[in-house]
Design a protein around this motif. Structure first.
Motif, mmCIF file in Angstrom:
data_model
loop_
_atom_site.group_PDB
_atom_site.id
_atom_site.type_symbol
_atom_site.label_atom_id
_atom_site.label_comp_id
_atom_site.label_asym_id
_atom_site.label_seq_id
_atom_site.Cartn_x
_atom_site.Cartn_y
_atom_site.Cartn_z
ATOM 1 N N HIS A 66 -4.372 -32.398 6.073
ATOM 2 C CA HIS A 66 -3.632 -31.566 7.100
ATOM 3 C C HIS A 66 -4.540 -30.422 7.450
ATOM 4 C CE1 HIS A 66 0.225 -33.285 6.529
ATOM 5 N NE2 HIS A 66 -0.091 -33.298 5.231
ATOM 6 N N THR A 67 -4.129 -30.149 8.591
ATOM 7 C CA THR A 67 -4.528 -28.432 9.357
ATOM 8 C C THR A 67 -3.362 -27.728 9.375
ATOM 9 O OG1 THR A 67 -4.422 -28.912 11.472
ATOM 10 C CG2 THR A 67 -6.477 -29.671 10.171
ATOM 11 N N SER A 68 -3.527 -26.576 9.739
ATOM 12 C CA SER A 68 -2.273 -25.630 10.088
ATOM 13 C C SER A 68 -1.458 -26.184 11.282
ATOM 14 C CB SER A 68 -2.757 -24.135 10.641
ATOM 15 O OG SER A 68 -3.819 -24.427 11.582
ATOM 16 N N ASP A 69 -2.114 -27.124 12.004
ATOM 17 C CA ASP A 69 -1.305 -27.701 12.777
ATOM 18 C C ASP A 69 -0.225 -28.587 12.456
ATOM 19 O OD1 ASP A 69 -2.740 -26.600 14.838
ATOM 20 O OD2 ASP A 69 -3.810 -28.322 15.644
ATOM 21 N N THR A 70 -0.395 -29.109 11.252
ATOM 22 C CA THR A 70 0.791 -30.420 10.509
ATOM 23 C C THR A 70 1.258 -29.834 9.452
ATOM 24 O OG1 THR A 70 -1.296 -31.290 9.463
ATOM 25 C CG2 THR A 70 -0.714 -31.925 11.744
ATOM 26 N N ILE A 71 0.592 -28.867 8.515
ATOM 27 C CA ILE A 71 1.140 -28.847 7.057
ATOM 28 C C ILE A 71 2.488 -28.242 7.023
ATOM 29 C CG2 ILE A 71 0.043 -26.290 7.016
ATOM 30 C CD1 ILE A 71 0.052 -28.971 4.123
ATOM 31 N N MET A 72 2.897 -27.547 7.920
ATOM 32 C CA MET A 72 4.387 -26.822 7.862
ATOM 33 C C MET A 72 5.366 -27.866 8.397
ATOM 34 S SD MET A 72 3.603 -23.348 9.770
ATOM 35 C CE MET A 72 2.341 -23.894 11.008
ATOM 36 N N ARG A 73 5.071 -29.125 8.533
ATOM 37 C CA ARG A 73 5.987 -30.132 9.119
ATOM 38 C C ARG A 73 6.098 -31.062 7.929
ATOM 39 N NH1 ARG A 73 8.389 -29.844 14.383
ATOM 40 N NH2 ARG A 73 7.376 -28.177 15.851
ATOM 41 N N LEU A 74 5.459 -30.988 6.823
ATOM 42 C CA LEU A 74 5.542 -31.999 5.826
ATOM 43 C C LEU A 74 6.948 -32.481 5.352
ATOM 44 C CD1 LEU A 74 3.328 -30.251 2.986
ATOM 45 C CD2 LEU A 74 2.883 -32.532 4.252
#
Length: 462
Positions: A163-171
Motif C-alpha cells: 500500500h501507499t497513502s493512496d490505498t491504505i485508508m480504504r482497507l
C-alpha cells in the motif's frame, strides 16, 4: 487540432483558478485521476478525519493519569472508513459534475486522461477509457498536475501486495500488524492512526530519527515518544520482500545485522515525486530542477512563455496551503498580466498530525547558526504552564529562534497538543515582521489558556 484559450492540467488547487472572469474564455481541463486532487481524495482531508478518530480512540490509554478510567470497547473500521469517504467521494464527484454539466461551465471541457506535452503549449491526451488520443493546443497553460507516492526499488516488491497513502485508508479490514516504511509526516501520521485503532505497528526508517527534517530537538523528542508506542527500527533498510503464506516477509538490514519481519500489511511512505515525468515536461520545453520539479519564477511562470505551474508539480513544500496560495497568484497573473503579483514563500509553515502533533515555520536553530546569525533561543515546556498542568503533559515544548538584539523571529517549532493551532500567531508575527517583544507584551494572552506556551517562550527572547 482543437485550440483553447486556457488549458488546465490537474483538478486540485488548479481547479479553483476558474472564476467568473474566465467565462468569456474557452477552457480545457485534463485530469488523469480522481477529480479534486491529492488533498481531497488521498491526502490532507481524509487523513485528518482519520487522525481525529484516532485521537479519540487513543484517549482511554492516557485517561487514568487524570483519575478517569476509560476503556476502548470496539473499533468499527468499516464504519470509520465509510463515514469518511462517504463524505469525501460525493464532493469529488460533485466537483466533476459541476464542471461537466452545470450551465456556468458551458465554456469548459473536461478530458479524463493523461496529458503529455508534444510541443510548447501543445499536449496529447490519452483517455482513461482507452479511447483514441487527442491533441490540443492553448494560448496559456496552467500545470497543476501534482505528485504521487514514490515507490522504492525493493527486490520482490513487484510480486507482492503493498500500500501507499493512496490505498491504505480504504482497507477492507484492519490488519493485526502493519509495517510502515518511512519516517516522515505521511509515515508517522498513518502509524498513529492505525496504532490508535489497535493495530500493532512497526516503523522502519533508514535514518537515525523520525521526522528528521524538523528541528533536531523536536525530531529527537518525537522519536523517543514514538519508540514507546511503536516498534521503531532506525538505521534500517528493507533488502527484500516476499509473500509468506498469508503474510509478507521482509528481509531487513540494520544495527542488529540482517533480520526478518513478518507483517500483515505493508505501507510504503518514503516520500513523493512530482508528475513531471508523466507530462513529458521536456517535450514541452519546460525546465526542471534536479528533484524533477518544474522551474518557476516568483510569478509562477515556467521557462515557456504562457505556461504557468503551481502546487506539488513545482513546489518543494508539497503543501495544500502553498498550492492554494500559488493558485491565487496564477489566477491573478493570467487575468492581469500587466500587473503581475509575486508569490510569498518567505515563511511557509507545516504541521504533522501524528501523536504528538508537530508544527514548524522558518529556520531551525541549526540552520540559523549555519548562516552565521547571532541568535537567541527560547524553550518553553507545556509542563510549565497552567493548561499543561491540566493536561498532565510532560513531554511537549515550544522552541523559538530569534535574531539576537533585533527582536526578529526567525523560526518557531512546537511539539505537543494543538501545535498547528498554537503556532499560528508566530506565523503571523513573521509574515508581518512584528518584533517578538511587541508580540509578547503588546497584547493580552488569555490565562490559563494554552497560548501561554507561546507567550512565555516569547518573553525569554532577547
Amino acid at each position: 487540432m482543437p485550440h483553447v484559450d486556457l488549458l488546465l492540467i490537474g483538478t486540485g488547487s488548479g481547479n479553483s483558478i476558474l472564476s467568473e472572469e474566465f467565462r468569456d474564455r474557452s477552457v480545457a481541463i485534463v485530469e488523469r485521476g480522481v477529480f479534486g486532487g491529492t488533498c481531497l481524495n488521498v491526502g490532507c482531508i481524509p487523513t485528518k478525519m482519520f487522525v481525529h478518530t484516532a485521537d479519540v480512540a487513543a484517549t482511554p490509554a492516557s485517561s487514568s493519569r487524570l483519575g478517569v478510567d476509560e476503556t476502548l470497547d470496539q473499533v468499527r473500521w468499516p464504519h470509520i472508513r465509510d463515514r469518511i469517504f462517504g463524505r469525501i467521494d460525493p464532493i469529488a464527484s460533485g466537483g466533476r459534475d459541476y464542471r461537466t454539466t452545470h450551465p456556468d461551465n458551458a465554456h469548459v471541457t473536461l478530458y479524463e486522461g493523461t496529458a503529455r506535452f508534444t510541443a510548447e503549449r501543445q499536449v496529447q491526451i490519452e483517455p482513461n477509457d482507452g479511447g483514441p488520443s487527442l491533441s490540443l493546443t492553448a494560448d496559456q497553460v496552467v500545470v497543476a498536475a501534482g505528485g504521487r507516492p514514490y515507490i522504492p526499488n525493493i527486490p520482490g516488491l513487484a510480486d507482492v501486495p503493498f500500500h501507499t497513502s493512496d490505498t491504505i485508508m480504504r482497507l477492507e479490514e484492519l490488519p493485526r500488524h502493519l509495517t510502515v516504511v518511512g519516517g516522515g509526516y505521511v509515515a508517522t501520521e498513518l502509524a498513529h492512526v492505525f496504532s490508535s485503532l489497535g493495530v500493532a505497528v512497526t516503523v522502519i526508517n533508514r535514518s537515525g530519527a523520525l521526522l528528521r527534517a524538523e528541528d533536531e530537538e523536536v525530531s529527537a523528542r518525537f522519536t523517543e515518544l514514538a519508540d514507546l508506542k511503536w516498534d521503531v527500527r532506525l538505521n534500517t533498510t528493507v533488502r527484500r520482500v516476499d509473500q509468506h503464506g498469508s503474510a509478507l516477509r521482509l528481509e531487513l538490514a540494520g544495527p542488529e545485522g540482517e533480520t526478518t519481519l513478518e507483517t500483515g500489511e505493508l505501507l510504503l511512505a518514503v516520500g513523493r515525486v512530482p508528475n513531471t515525468d508523466l507530462l513529458d515536461a521536456p517535450a514541452g520545453g519546460l525546465a526542471m530542477n534536479p528533484a524533477g520539479l518544474l522551474v518557476v519564477d516568483e510569478y509562477q511562470r515556467t521557462t515557456v512563455d504562457g505556461v504557468w505551474a503551481l502546487g506539488d508539480i513545482c513546489s518543494p513544500w508539497a503543501l495544500k496551503h502553498v498550492a492554494n496560495h500559488e493558485a491565487r497568484i496564477v489566477q491573478h497573473n493570467v487575468l492581469h498580466p500587466e500587473s503581475p503579483q509575486a508569490a510569498d514563500h518567505r515563511y511557509v509553515p507545516h504541521a504533522v498530525f501524528s501523536s504528538p502533533q508537530v508544527a514548524s515555520v522558518g529556520m531551525t536553530e541549526k540552520h540559523a547558526l549555519a548562516q552565521g546569525i547571532e541568535i537567541s533561543v527560547a524553550r518553553q515546556a507545556y509542563a510549565d504552564i497552567a493548561y499543561g498542568w491540566a493536561m498532565e503533559d510532560t513531554t511537549g515544548f515550544a522552541k523559538l529562534v530569534a535574531e539576537k538584539g533585533t527582536g526578529r523571529l526567525l523560526g518557531a517549532h512546537i511539539i505537543g497538543p494543538q501545535a498547528p493551532t498554537l503556532i499560528q500567531p508566530l506565523i503571523q508575527a513573521m509574515s508581518f515582521e512584528q518584533d517578538v517583544r511587541e508580540i509578547a507584551r503588546g497584547q493580552y494572552w488569555i490565562h490559563p489558556a494554552m497560548p501561554e506556551l507561546v507567550e512565555n517562550a516569547l518573553l525569554q527572547l532577547d
